[in-house]
Structures are given as structure tokens and as C-alpha cells.
Scaffold this active site. Structure first.
Site, PDB file in Angstrom:
ATOM      1  N   TRP A   1     -28.667 -36.042 -87.209  1.00 33.08           N
ATOM      2  CA  TRP A   1     -27.344 -35.448 -87.019  1.00 33.08           C
ATOM      3  C   TRP A   1     -27.277 -34.042 -87.599  1.00 33.08           C
ATOM      4  CZ3 TRP A   1     -25.247 -37.206 -83.063  1.00 33.08           C
ATOM      5  CH2 TRP A   1     -25.197 -38.565 -82.773  1.00 33.08           C
TER       6      TRP A   1
ATOM      7  N   ASP B   1     -20.160 -33.166 -92.401  1.00 35.67           N
ATOM      8  CA  ASP B   1     -19.993 -34.146 -91.324  1.00 35.67           C
ATOM      9  C   ASP B   1     -19.981 -35.510 -92.003  1.00 35.67           C
ATOM     10  OD1 ASP B   1     -20.220 -35.958 -89.274  1.00 35.67           O
ATOM     11  OD2 ASP B   1     -22.009 -35.073 -88.367  1.00 35.67           O
TER      12      ASP B   1
ATOM     13  N   LYS C   1     -16.705 -44.717 -86.114  1.00 36.21           N
ATOM     14  CA  LYS C   1     -17.635 -45.408 -87.002  1.00 36.21           C
ATOM     15  C   LYS C   1     -16.853 -46.264 -87.993  1.00 36.21           C
ATOM     16  CE  LYS C   1     -20.689 -42.898 -84.895  1.00 36.21           C
ATOM     17  NZ  LYS C   1     -21.302 -41.675 -85.335  1.00 36.21           N
TER      18      LYS C   1
HETATM   19  C1  LIG Z   1     -21.898 -40.587 -84.521  1.00 35.38           C
HETATM   20  C2  LIG Z   1     -22.159 -39.340 -85.256  1.00 35.38           C
HETATM   21  C3  LIG Z   1     -22.040 -38.093 -84.633  1.00 35.38           C
HETATM   22  C4  LIG Z   1     -21.692 -37.941 -83.172  1.00 35.38           C
HETATM   23  O1  LIG Z   1     -20.350 -38.174 -82.997  1.00 35.38           O
HETATM   24  P1  LIG Z   1     -19.619 -38.008 -81.577  1.00 35.38           P
HETATM   25  O2  LIG Z   1     -18.268 -38.503 -81.865  1.00 35.38           O
HETATM   26  O3  LIG Z   1     -20.395 -38.844 -80.598  1.00 35.38           O
HETATM   27  O4  LIG Z   1     -19.662 -36.577 -81.214  1.00 35.38           O
HETATM   28  C5  LIG Z   1     -22.279 -36.966 -85.396  1.00 35.38           C
HETATM   29  N1  LIG Z   1     -22.582 -37.051 -86.703  1.00 35.38           N
HETATM   30  C6  LIG Z   1     -22.696 -38.229 -87.330  1.00 35.38           C
HETATM   31  C7  LIG Z   1     -23.025 -38.265 -88.784  1.00 35.38           C
HETATM   32  C8  LIG Z   1     -22.483 -39.405 -86.630  1.00 35.38           C
HETATM   33  O5  LIG Z   1     -22.585 -40.589 -87.253  1.00 35.38           O
END
Ligand SMILES: *Cc1c(COP(=O)(O)O)cnc(C)c1O
Length: 368
Positions: A102, A172, A196
Site C-alpha cells: 500500500w 493511510d 476495513k
Molecule cells: C484497502 C486499502 C487501500 C485501498 O483502499 P480503496 O478503498 O480500495 O481505495 C489502501 N490502503 C490500505 C492500507 C488499505 O488497507
């Protein structure tokens, strides 16, 4: 009706009481005669749902007044472009800490808008750890420092909030937000998709320090300009109304459970149970199951592990599925097994997984 133990990394399991309330209110939300999905986002009913969700989240995260809470769309991958567009300002470069899949995606996307500087990377370890803070080569002139608090694919998590001095820290937090208390004041910006650890896909959270609201590049799409979104109460354009409603129910559920400290205690207990089983497998039973992640960087949310013999992965997963333990397959980049233990995963689910691991080990020993 049978509910499984759902270990999906995302979209992920939701608390059952939330789904039940949503089902009850599906056709008629609190006497309105409408489903939440059918309401005007500017009508009094939805405005109340929105205000309630935002107030609950601010309370849960103990969010200081210095920070704005935005409900957006586009997911974390959208934010990988939206953040640099909004925060670059007069700066030219951004510092990144590369801890896995990521962070790599964040770096690649930001490179379209800015100079990217990888201040530290754990690529050489196969992304099994967070580079120690003292090894980071930070640039004091950077627009911000970007980290991924929890690498959902590799199963690597920061056990600390890094001090990066006067440069804003951007995280993030898609897969660890609301899993434990966070000192929001230490961050310039926090973002994450809701699917999530919060609610349905479609809602993206942004928590941004107010003094960073006016740095957007002129090319920034209006609907993704933080200042515009903030000034319009996250309703510049139609927000993802149903996802916000469900997220609000989840915030209430977390409050009823005792808040983020209670979540943290429960998450620590679940993760310890599974990591103990992995460690015991190595120490006492020849290591049928192994995790590659460095001990102090083990994710509490996404536990990744491998079977010593990769050919045993498929029968292990099939046996798990037969026991109602589903969506355990590791991400294709790392393979193996991934058990995601977000807030909605009960301890009983982890206990059932650990019991199946012990049973599978016994079967393998008997058969070898
Ligand atoms: C799932 C995830 C993403 C991607 O998220 P989207 O909503 O599909 O754009 C990015 N960063 C992390 C840490 C994630 O777990």
C-alpha cells in the site's frame, strides 16, 4: 440462518447488531416511511444522521478542534492522488516511508504530482518490518511525510507514532483506524476507506489539520478540494448516504462496547491468541505454521502466515471453510494465509481458527 466467522481483509465483517438494526430500519427509518437510501441528503432526517455520525466519530477519536473531519468518496487509492493535490502547496517533494504494497501504491500515485523521496524502505527485508525511525532520511523541506500505519497485505504495523518534527505527518490508516486510541494532534492528516474497520465500501474518511486546508493545487477537482468539502460540511456533492448511516451505527456500537480503549484491549487479546499459536507451532511442533513479520511490527489487524509446505495451504483453507472460517486466503502478492481481526471479529472466531490450526497440525503429524 448461519453466520460464518469472516476473516476478510475488506470489505470486511460488520458487527451483527449493526446489521440487525439496519435490517429493521430498511423500509422505514424511525417513522419516516422511507429507507435511508431514499432520503434527500439535504433533508432533516439525513442531516441528523450525518451530524450524529460525525459527532460520534469526533468523540470516539477524541478529535481536537484543530482538525476537520471530512466524509469523502474515492477510497484510499483516490486519496493517494487527492492528498498530494491538496497538500503540496509551494513545496516540491514528499517524503515516503515504504513498508509494503500500500505504501508503494501511494508513492507511485504521488509521483504523478510531485517529486517523491523514499526516506526509508523495508523492501530489502521483504516488507516484514517497519524501518526503525532512526534510519529515516527525512527532508525538512518536504510537503509532508507519508506512512501507511498498517500494511493490510503484508501484515506489518507501526507500533509507534513517528515524530517527524515540523513537517506534517500523513497516514493511510485504512485498516487500523478505530482499532485503538490515536493521538490525532500528532497528525497533519489521516485518511482511510471505511470498508476495513468501519462500514460498507464507498465512504472515505479524512481527518485534516485546519491549517492545511488552503494548499490545494489549482488543478484539484472541486469535489476533492478539502477546503470546499470542509466549507460544505462534506455535502458539496451528494455524500454516500447509506454508507454514512451504517458507519454511524458502527460508531455507536463501538461507544456501547466501551470506546477505542476497549477495542484496543480486545484486539490485543485476539492477536496475541493467534500469534501465540504461530509461535508455539515453531517452538513446539516443528513449525507447520510460520509468520515472517518481525515481532515488534506484527499487525494486530491482519495476521499473515504461511504453511511450511505451500502445498498444505489449500487443504488448510478448505478445512477452515468447512468449519465456517472463511476468506482466509492470503493476498496473491504474499500468498499463504491472512486472518483479518478487525473490531467486528469476535474472540470466538479467533479461538475457532486456533483450534482448527491445532487439529490440522495433529492431522499432518499423524499422516507423516
Ligand atoms: C484497502 C486499502 C487501500 C485501498 O483502499 P480503496 O478503498 O480500495 O481505495 C489502501 N490502503 C490500505 C492500507 C488499505 O488497507
Amino acid at each position: 440462518m448461519t453466520r460464518v466467522h469472516n476473516f476478510s481483509a475488506g470489505p470486511a465483517a460488520l458487527p451483527e447488531p449493526v446489521l440487525r438494526q439496519a435490517a429493521e430500519e430498511m423500509l422505514d427509518w424511525q417513522g419516516s416511511g422511507m429507507s435511508v437510501m431514499e432520503m434527500s441528503h439535504r433533508g432533516p432526517q439525513f442531516m441528523a444522521i450525518m451530524a450524529d455520525a460525525q459527532a460520534r466519530l469526533r468523540r470516539l477519536m477524541n478529535m481536537p478542534d484543530t482538525h476537520e473531519l471530512l466524509f469523502m468518496q474515492g477510497g484510499a487509492l483516490g486519496e493517494n492522488a487527492i492528498v498530494p493535490m491538496n497538500l503540496l502547496g509551494r513545496h516540491r517533494s514528499i517524503d515516503f516511508i515504504d513498508t509494503g504494497e500500500w505504501s508503494k501504491k501511494s508513492i507511485q500515485e504521488a509521483a504523478r504530482y510531485a517529486q517523491v523521496h523514499v526516506a526509508a524502505s523495508s523492501a530489502d527485508s521483504g516488507y516484514t518490518r517497519v524501518p526503525p525511525r532512526e534510519t529515516w532520511q527525512l527532508d525538512p523541506g518536504a510537503a509532508y511525510v507519508h506512512i501507511c500505519s498498517n500494511e493490510t497485505i503484508g501484515g506489518v504495523e507501526y507500533g509507534f507514532t513517528p515524530d517527524v518534527g515540523a513537517v506534517p505527518l500523513v497516514a493511510d490508516m485504512s485498516s487500523s483506524i478505530l482499532s485503538q486510541p490515536v493521538d490525532v494532534s500528532k497528525y497533519g492528516l489521516i485518511y482511510g476507506g471505511a470498508q476495513k474497520n468501519i462500514g460498507p465500501a464507498g465512504l472515505t474518511l479524512v481527518i485534516v489539520r485546519r491549517d492545511l486546508l488552503d494548499r490545494a493545487l489549482p488543478c484539484t477537482p472541486t469535489a476533492f478540494n478539502y477546503r470546499v468539502v470542509a466549507d460544505n460540511g462534506s455535502m458539496y456533492n451528494t455524500p454516500p448516504t447509506y454508507a454514512i448511516y451504517i458507519a454511524g451505527l458502527v460508531f455507536k456500537w463501538i461507544e456501547d462496547q466501551g470506546g477505542l480503549a476497549a477495542m484496543a484491549a480486545r484486539n490485543a487479546e485476539k492477536a496475541a491468541l493467534l500469534y501465540d499459536a504461530l509461535d508455539r507451532s515453531v517452538l513446539e511442533r516443528g513449525g507447520l505454521f510460520v509468520t515472517r513479520v518481525a515481532r515488534d511490527c506484527r499487525s494486530r489487524m491482519n495476521v499473515t502466515f504461511h504453511l511450511r509446505d505451500e502445498a498444505l495451504t489449500a487443504p488448510f483453507l478448505a478445512g477452515a471453510e468447512a468449519r465456517g472460517l472463511v476468506q482466509l486466503k492470503g493476498h496473491r502478492v504474499v500468498g499463504g494465509v491472512r486472518a483479518s481481526l478487525y473490531n467486528a471479529m469476535p474472540l470466538a472466531g479467533v479461538q475457532a481458527l486456533v483450534a482448527w490450526m491445532a487439529e490440522f497440525e495433529a492431522q499432518c503429524q499423524a499422516g507423516s
